[in-house]
Design a protein around this motif. Structure first.
Motif, PDB file in Angstrom:
ATOM      1  N   THR A 187      26.703 -47.478   8.071  1.00  0.00           N
ATOM      2  CA  THR A 187      27.579 -48.096   9.063  1.00  0.00           C
ATOM      3  C   THR A 187      28.958 -47.446   8.991  1.00  0.00           C
ATOM      4  N   ALA A 225      30.930 -47.204  -0.151  1.00  0.00           N
ATOM      5  CA  ALA A 225      30.382 -47.093   1.200  1.00  0.00           C
ATOM      6  C   ALA A 225      31.493 -46.964   2.234  1.00  0.00           C
ATOM      7  N   LYS A 227      21.951 -49.530   4.961  1.00  0.00           N
ATOM      8  CA  LYS A 227      22.596 -49.939   6.210  1.00  0.00           C
ATOM      9  C   LYS A 227      24.117 -49.960   6.026  1.00  0.00           C
ATOM     10  N   GLU A 228      24.555 -50.514   4.886  1.00  0.00           N
ATOM     11  CA  GLU A 228      25.989 -50.584   4.599  1.00  0.00           C
ATOM     12  C   GLU A 228      26.612 -49.201   4.531  1.00  0.00           C
ATOM     13  N   ASP A 271      19.419 -52.960   2.734  1.00  0.00           N
ATOM     14  CA  ASP A 271      20.765 -53.500   2.941  1.00  0.00           C
ATOM     15  C   ASP A 271      21.840 -52.488   2.549  1.00  0.00           C
ATOM     16  N   LYS A 272      21.677 -51.863   1.377  1.00  0.00           N
ATOM     17  CA  LYS A 272      22.696 -50.919   0.906  1.00  0.00           C
ATOM     18  C   LYS A 272      22.715 -49.670   1.794  1.00  0.00           C
ATOM     19  N   ASN A 299      36.040 -50.556  -2.809  1.00  0.00           N
ATOM     20  CA  ASN A 299      35.329 -51.587  -3.547  1.00  0.00           C
ATOM     21  C   ASN A 299      35.757 -51.458  -5.012  1.00  0.00           C
TER      22      ASN A 299
END
Length: 183
Positions: A182, A28, A178-179, A175-176, A32
């Motif tokens: 962003t 993202a 949105k991540e 959630d993912k 990571n």
């Protein structure tokens, strides 16, 4: 919780866990180390996870550094990264390999969100299939000495589980997404 329902709860939890671990491998914009989880390196003829042949660190927000325990592995690690679908060219200074993650374009972010939603929908299908299997097995119980009320209670319990896991999957998708979106 009834033991007959617990089995299906465990199966639904495994489906959700699989989805969440799959989401960890989607990059993202930030570095990571989980994007390397599926990579295997040829270590003396044996495909070995990259984490077992070197030290993986994140020295900066958009960089992963791999320090192999044996210098001879640098070429093998580079080969594995190039052959993967990570889409990043490794830089090597003879001692360590650096992966620099570029900023994601708006178009690429939208593609990733589509992929996230698709994987989420697949997980929901798995959860619903588990519910169907549970209901089928409860109907078979009806032929034995289990009352119809008990079967109805079991089916209600599995439906509540299904609703809970579908809600969890929706939250994971949100959630993912949105991540990824962003900047």
């Amino acid at each position: 919780m009834d033991a007959r329902v617990k089995t299906y709860d465990d199966k639904m939890q495994k489906a959700l866990d699989f989805l969440l671990s799959d989401y960890q491998t989607i990059r993202a914009g930030r570095a990571n180390p989980h994007v390397l989880d599926k990579l295997k390196v040829n270590y003396y003829g044996t495909p070995t996870p990259i984490q077992q042949v070197g030290n993986i660190t994140v020295p900066e927000a958009r960089m992963i550094q791999i320090a192999p325990w044996e210098k001879s592995l640098i070429k093998e690690i580079e080969k594995a990264i190039m052959a993967s679908d990570i889409g990043i060219t490794p830089n090597n200074d003879g001692a360590v390999i650096r992966l620099v993650f570029p900023e994601l374009t708006e178009e690429r972010r939208k593609e990733l969100v589509k992929d996230i939603k698709k994987k989420g929908e697949e997980c929901k299908v798995v959860v619903r299939n588990i519910r169907r299997d549970a209901n089928d097995s409860f109907k078979k119980l009806a032929k034995s000495e289990v009352s119809e009320d008990e079967i109805k209670d079991l089916e209600d319990a599995v439906q509540k589980l299904t609703d809970k896991y579908i809600k969890d999957v929706d939250k994971a998708i949100e959630d993912k997404s949105k991540e990824v979106l962003t900047v």
